[in-house]
Design a protein around this motif. Structure first.
Motif, PDB file in Angstrom:
ATOM      1  N   LEU A  72       0.817  -1.208   0.000  1.00 44.53           N
ATOM      2  CA  LEU A  72       0.000   0.000   0.000  1.00 44.53           C
ATOM      3  C   LEU A  72       0.856   1.266   0.000  1.00 44.53           C
ATOM      4  O   LEU A  72       0.454   2.305  -0.529  1.00 44.53           O
ATOM      5  N   SER A  73       2.015   1.205   0.617  1.00 42.82           N
ATOM      6  CA  SER A  73       2.905   2.368   0.685  1.00 42.82           C
ATOM      7  C   SER A  73       4.093   2.266  -0.272  1.00 42.82           C
ATOM      8  O   SER A  73       4.635   3.299  -0.676  1.00 42.82           O
ATOM      9  N   VAL A  74       4.473   1.055  -0.656  1.00 45.12           N
ATOM     10  CA  VAL A  74       5.659   0.880  -1.501  1.00 45.12           C
ATOM     11  C   VAL A  74       5.446   1.509  -2.878  1.00 45.12           C
ATOM     12  O   VAL A  74       6.297   2.273  -3.368  1.00 45.12           O
ATOM     13  N   PHE A  75       4.319   1.236  -3.506  1.00 50.15           N
ATOM     14  CA  PHE A  75       4.133   1.671  -4.895  1.00 50.15           C
ATOM     15  C   PHE A  75       3.902   3.174  -5.038  1.00 50.15           C
ATOM     16  O   PHE A  75       4.511   3.801  -5.914  1.00 50.15           O
ATOM     17  N   PRO A  76       3.063   3.822  -4.228  1.00 48.90           N
ATOM     18  CA  PRO A  76       3.013   5.290  -4.332  1.00 48.90           C
ATOM     19  C   PRO A  76       4.325   5.950  -3.932  1.00 48.90           C
ATOM     20  O   PRO A  76       4.721   6.963  -4.515  1.00 48.90           O
ATOM     21  N   GLY A  77       5.025   5.373  -2.947  1.00 45.39           N
ATOM     22  CA  GLY A  77       6.329   5.921  -2.574  1.00 45.39           C
ATOM     23  C   GLY A  77       7.332   5.779  -3.700  1.00 45.39           C
ATOM     24  O   GLY A  77       8.138   6.688  -3.955  1.00 45.39           O
ATOM     25  N   LEU A  78       7.290   4.647  -4.395  1.00 44.77           N
ATOM     26  CA  LEU A  78       8.190   4.436  -5.529  1.00 44.77           C
ATOM     27  C   LEU A  78       7.870   5.401  -6.664  1.00 44.77           C
ATOM     28  O   LEU A  78       8.775   5.897  -7.343  1.00 44.77           O
ATOM     29  N   ALA A  79       6.595   5.695  -6.867  1.00 45.85           N
ATOM     30  CA  ALA A  79       6.202   6.652  -7.910  1.00 45.85           C
ATOM     31  C   ALA A  79       6.758   8.041  -7.598  1.00 45.85           C
ATOM     32  O   ALA A  79       7.264   8.735  -8.494  1.00 45.85           O
ATOM     33  N   ILE A  80       6.655   8.459  -6.343  1.00 45.48           N
ATOM     34  CA  ILE A  80       7.219   9.752  -5.942  1.00 45.48           C
ATOM     35  C   ILE A  80       8.728   9.766  -6.161  1.00 45.48           C
ATOM     36  O   ILE A  80       9.294  10.715  -6.714  1.00 45.48           O
ATOM     37  N   PHE A  81       9.394   8.701  -5.724  1.00 42.80           N
ATOM     38  CA  PHE A  81      10.849   8.612  -5.832  1.00 42.80           C
ATOM     39  C   PHE A  81      11.310   8.708  -7.285  1.00 42.80           C
ATOM     40  O   PHE A  81      12.211   9.482  -7.615  1.00 42.80           O
ATOM     41  N   LEU A  82      10.690   7.945  -8.184  1.00 40.04           N
ATOM     42  CA  LEU A  82      11.127   7.923  -9.574  1.00 40.04           C
ATOM     43  C   LEU A  82      10.842   9.257 -10.269  1.00 40.04           C
ATOM     44  O   LEU A  82      11.655   9.727 -11.071  1.00 40.04           O
ATOM     45  N   THR A  83       9.706   9.870  -9.952  1.00 41.45           N
ATOM     46  CA  THR A  83       9.378  11.157 -10.574  1.00 41.45           C
ATOM     47  C   THR A  83      10.346  12.245 -10.137  1.00 41.45           C
ATOM     48  O   THR A  83      10.874  13.002 -10.965  1.00 41.45           O
ATOM     49  N   VAL A  84      10.600  12.330  -8.839  1.00 43.64           N
ATOM     50  CA  VAL A  84      11.515  13.356  -8.332  1.00 43.64           C
ATOM     51  C   VAL A  84      12.941  13.078  -8.798  1.00 43.64           C
ATOM     52  O   VAL A  84      13.682  14.009  -9.152  1.00 43.64           O
ATOM     53  N   LEU A  85      13.340  11.806  -8.822  1.00 43.32           N
ATOM     54  CA  LEU A  85      14.667  11.459  -9.336  1.00 43.32           C
ATOM     55  C   LEU A  85      14.816  11.880 -10.786  1.00 43.32           C
ATOM     56  O   LEU A  85      15.844  12.458 -11.174  1.00 43.32           O
ATOM     57  N   GLY A  86      13.787  11.627 -11.601  1.00 43.70           N
ATOM     58  CA  GLY A  86      13.850  12.024 -12.998  1.00 43.70           C
ATOM     59  C   GLY A  86      13.988  13.520 -13.162  1.00 43.70           C
ATOM     60  O   GLY A  86      14.777  13.999 -13.984  1.00 43.70           O
ATOM     61  N   LEU A  87      13.231  14.287 -12.385  1.00 42.07           N
ATOM     62  CA  LEU A  87      13.304  15.738 -12.480  1.00 42.07           C
ATOM     63  C   LEU A  87      14.663  16.262 -12.019  1.00 42.07           C
ATOM     64  O   LEU A  87      15.218  17.195 -12.614  1.00 42.07           O
ATOM     65  N   ASN A  88      15.214  15.677 -10.964  1.00 34.87           N
ATOM     66  CA  ASN A  88      16.528  16.114 -10.487  1.00 34.87           C
ATOM     67  C   ASN A  88      17.630  15.783 -11.489  1.00 34.87           C
ATOM     68  O   ASN A  88      18.530  16.602 -11.735  1.00 34.87           O
TER      69      ASN A  88
END
Length: 273
Positions: free
Chosen positions: A238-254
């Protein structure tokens, strides 16, 4: 090589996030709000439920896909607001100088002294939760860095020969700022804007986690993390997948911002090589 890798990886991750948000109705398996079935509550990831289901039987994959729309909308629009405010204040302060420069500097220092998330919380407390309030709160809190960069660029550019030539030709102040100064400071503005979008995505997730973002039951990545707090040990998906989405999006932008900085700044590129 590192410049190209940052640009490619960051660009791909950001483009994928954009595509997921745009194509959400076609990518999602179910309606993220209405298709709830308690018979399927807290199903683990499987071929049927790729990311599992939540405590109401809603498909986590579909909710993560639709959550991309909220996070990217907030990140892009709030950063556009920040950029408009920061560029307008910084450009005018650097060009005109004098008392207006002192006023803008004082206001910028004041904004830098206040933690942006605390200021956003205060605005949200007045306006109430919701997407519009979120956009206003984040759009008014992070313009100070853009303002500093725009001001510094204007100070260095206003003494250039082409600016003096435009003055001799009778160009007005507004025309000089828009046609002569602004195009020559777009590089650092684009870079800080790209990095700022990543910060806005994180801020949206934090505010939604606190219950001040998009109103439930519509999904956002931050609110999904908030809902998953009590099941983090029994249903970690429940927390892994939305957290992973945040991580990958912010990583891509950085990574994209880092790559753009090196591409647009030859001195930075030469130092790294």
């Amino acid at each position: 090589m590192k410049l190209r890798a940052n640009l490619v990886i960051g660009g791909v991750l950001f483009a994928l996030a954009i595509l997921v948000g745009l194509l959400a109705p076609w990518l999602a398996h179910t309606d993220p709000v209405m298709d709830a079935n308690l018979m399927n509550a807290e199903e683990p990831p499987s071929w049927t439920w790729w990311f599992g289901t939540d405590d109401q039987g809603r498909d986590i994959y579909s909710r993560v896909v639709y959550g991309a729309r909220v996070s990217l909308t907030v990140g892009i629009i709030s950063q556009l607001i920040n950029s408009v405010i920061g560029v307008a204040l910084g450009l005018s302060a650097g060009y005109f100088g004098g008392w207006w420069d002192d006023v803008v500097n004082a206001l910028t220092n004041l904004m830098l002294a206040i933690p942006s998330l605390i200021f956003a919380l205060a605005i949200m407390a007045v306006l109430g939760p919701g997407l519009t309030s979120l956009l206003i709160a984040l759009g008014l809190t992070n313009w100070s860095f853009t303002c500093r960069i725009a001001r510094a660029s204007a100070l260095s550019l206003r003494s250039q020969g082409y600016v003096q030539a435009a003055t001799v030709l009778g160009y007005g102040d507004l025309r000089i700022m828009i046609t002569q100064l602004l195009p020559n400071m777009l590089g650092p503005i684009i870079v800080i804007g790209t990095l700022g979008m990543g910060s806005a995505v994180l801020s949206e997730a934090a505010l939604s986690f606190l219950g001040l973002g998009v109103r439930p039951p519509f999904p956002s990545w931050g609110s999904m993390l908030s809902e998953a707090r009590e099941q983090i040990t029994t249903a970690p998906w429940l927390s892994v997948f939305p957290g992973l989405a945040i991580f990958l999006t912010v990583l891509g932008l950085n990574l994209l911002g880092d790559g753009l900085r090196d591409m647009l700044d030859p001195q930075s590129r030469s130092r790294r090589t």
